[in-house]
Design an enzyme around this catalytic site. Structure first.
Site, PDB file in Angstrom:
ATOM      1  N   CYS A 121       0.870  -1.182   0.000  1.00  0.00           N
ATOM      2  CA  CYS A 121       0.000   0.000   0.000  1.00  0.00           C
ATOM      3  C   CYS A 121       0.898   1.219   0.000  1.00  0.00           C
ATOM      4  CB  CYS A 121      -0.926   0.006   1.216  1.00  0.00           C
ATOM      5  SG  CYS A 121      -1.925   1.514   1.347  1.00  0.00           S
ATOM      6  N   ASN A 146       0.155   4.608  -0.231  1.00  0.00           N
ATOM      7  CA  ASN A 146      -0.238   5.697   0.665  1.00  0.00           C
ATOM      8  C   ASN A 146       0.057   5.334   2.116  1.00  0.00           C
ATOM      9  OD1 ASN A 146      -1.229   7.442  -1.351  1.00  0.00           O
ATOM     10  ND2 ASN A 146      -3.164   6.346  -1.421  1.00  0.00           N
ATOM     11  N   ASN A 179       1.316  -5.903  -5.836  1.00  0.00           N
ATOM     12  CA  ASN A 179      -0.077  -6.319  -5.760  1.00  0.00           C
ATOM     13  C   ASN A 179      -0.690  -6.121  -7.147  1.00  0.00           C
ATOM     14  OD1 ASN A 179      -0.087  -3.524  -5.729  1.00  0.00           O
ATOM     15  ND2 ASN A 179      -1.549  -3.314  -4.060  1.00  0.00           N
ATOM     16  N   ASN A 182      -7.042  -4.949  -7.995  1.00  0.00           N
ATOM     17  CA  ASN A 182      -7.408  -3.547  -7.816  1.00  0.00           C
ATOM     18  C   ASN A 182      -7.773  -2.980  -9.189  1.00  0.00           C
ATOM     19  OD1 ASN A 182      -6.470  -3.102  -4.879  1.00  0.00           O
ATOM     20  ND2 ASN A 182      -4.682  -4.023  -5.847  1.00  0.00           N
ATOM     21  N   GLU A 215     -10.474  -0.657  -4.814  1.00  0.00           N
ATOM     22  CA  GLU A 215      -9.425  -1.499  -4.249  1.00  0.00           C
ATOM     23  C   GLU A 215      -9.946  -2.871  -3.832  1.00  0.00           C
ATOM     24  OE1 GLU A 215      -6.376  -0.090  -1.678  1.00  0.00           O
ATOM     25  OE2 GLU A 215      -6.985   2.008  -1.940  1.00  0.00           O
ATOM     26  N   ARG A 216      -9.107  -3.850  -4.066  1.00  0.00           N
ATOM     27  CA  ARG A 216      -9.391  -5.220  -3.651  1.00  0.00           C
ATOM     28  C   ARG A 216      -9.548  -5.280  -2.128  1.00  0.00           C
ATOM     29  NH1 ARG A 216      -4.459  -9.431  -4.149  1.00  0.00           N
ATOM     30  NH2 ARG A 216      -3.562  -7.688  -2.977  1.00  0.00           N
ATOM     31  N   CYS A 246      -5.181   5.733  -3.960  1.00  0.00           N
ATOM     32  CA  CYS A 246      -4.498   4.442  -3.924  1.00  0.00           C
ATOM     33  C   CYS A 246      -3.110   4.642  -4.513  1.00  0.00           C
ATOM     34  CB  CYS A 246      -5.272   3.387  -4.708  1.00  0.00           C
ATOM     35  SG  CYS A 246      -4.433   1.786  -4.808  1.00  0.00           S
ATOM     36  N   GLY A 247      -2.078   4.530  -3.677  1.00  0.00           N
ATOM     37  CA  GLY A 247      -0.718   4.798  -4.131  1.00  0.00           C
ATOM     38  C   GLY A 247      -0.218   3.800  -5.153  1.00  0.00           C
TER      39      GLY A 247
END
Length: 299
Positions: A75, A77, A166, A199, A217-218, A226-227
């Protein structure tokens, strides 16, 4: 169970951050859901856990749990909030820290202007490694990228598949605000061709160095930012010949800047953006609360 926590956000993507470095923190998926619940808990898109590393040569271990209780790989962010948290908590005085994530390590740097620069690693476009099942599909080339057809509610959407540690599916849309993200997002997230779910990113090209982005997002639904999704979208746009770095990414929660030199082999993406502390607190999390929430959500 009484837990001290810090509520933080990065461009509106909000987190409950727990210090598992100086104290043991072992939460069940039901307890994660209870903490993340916006009515009965603290409320967050994800829970971030700071731990001692289990590999050599890094400063911390960084673990991420979605609000559905599942642990995920990365992630962006959250990574910015992570480095602010460990510095503000006195766990380190270094401006730059190297952290262990589920798939490898990343470097996080607190800049003089208060923003955090994150080495997000190198994007992966090999469908098998995303993973994305291409059997029976005919992709089409665009620039250096391959777009894949995806059946979404009877309509074919052409997507780029990217892993930033991811999985991401990115498509270009004409008007991201008008696009039915909340309808198509969950369909793409759980599409059978993504065995680990995905995602879903929806990108509007504003100019060669500017985009608008929404991400479903998943395990979390649509978030304000979402970064990893921003990095995946920019990487796909550059590969397709639509964008030039650095790229300014507008999300509902704020702005991110993504830099990537696609011409250099194995070059990592760099993401710069804000990290903010909202408040600190302590919450009583009895097993009965976690169990009741789990039962209510399963009903």
């Amino acid at each position: 169970m009484k837990l001290k926590f810090t509520k933080m956000h990065g461009a509106g993507n909000d987190f409950v951050v727990l210090d598992g470095y100086t104290q043991p923190v072992n939460l069940t998926p039901a307890q994660v859901r209870a903490l993340a619940d916006r009515h009965f808990g603290v409320g967050a898109d994800q829970l971030l856990l700071v731990e001692k590393p289990t590999v050599a040569g890094v400063d911390f271990r960084y673990r991420i749990f979605n609000c559905d209780g599942g642990e995920v790989e990365h992630c962006g962010n959250g990574a910015r909030c992570f480095v602010k948290f460990v510095r503000d908590s006195g766990l380190t005085d270094q401006r730059s820290v190297r952290v262990q994530v589920q798939k490898g390590t990343i470097t996080l740097t607190m800049q003089e202007n208060g923003e955090v620069l994150v080495d997000m690693g190198t994007p992966v476009f090999d469908p098998e490694r995303v993973p994305f099942a291409t059997k029976g599909l005919q992709g089409r080339g665009e620039g250096a990228d391959t777009l894949w057809p995806l059946d979404v509610n009877g309509t074919t959407r052409w997507i780029s598949v990217v892993s930033m540690g991811n999985p991401h599916a990115v498509q270009v849309v004409d008007d991201v605000e008008a696009f039915p993200v909340l309808v198509e997002g969950p369909v793409i997230e759980r599409h059978a061709r993504f065995p680990q779910r995905v995602n879903a990113g929806f990108m509007q090209i504003v100019g060669r160095s500017e985009i608008k982005l929404r991400v479903y997002e998943r395990g979390a639904g649509e978030t304000l930012a979402c970064g990893t999704g921003a990095c995946a979208a920019v990487a796909a746009g550059i590969r397709r010949g639509l964008l030039d770095a650095p790229v300014l990414v507008h999300t509902h929660g704020g702005k991110l800047t993504i830099t990537w030199d696609a011409a250099q082999a194995d070059q990592p993406l760099l993401m710069a953006g804000p990290a903010a502390t909202v408040f600190e607190g302590e919450i009583e999390l009895p097993d009965s609360l976690a169990d009741s929430l789990a039962n209510s959500q399963a009903a």
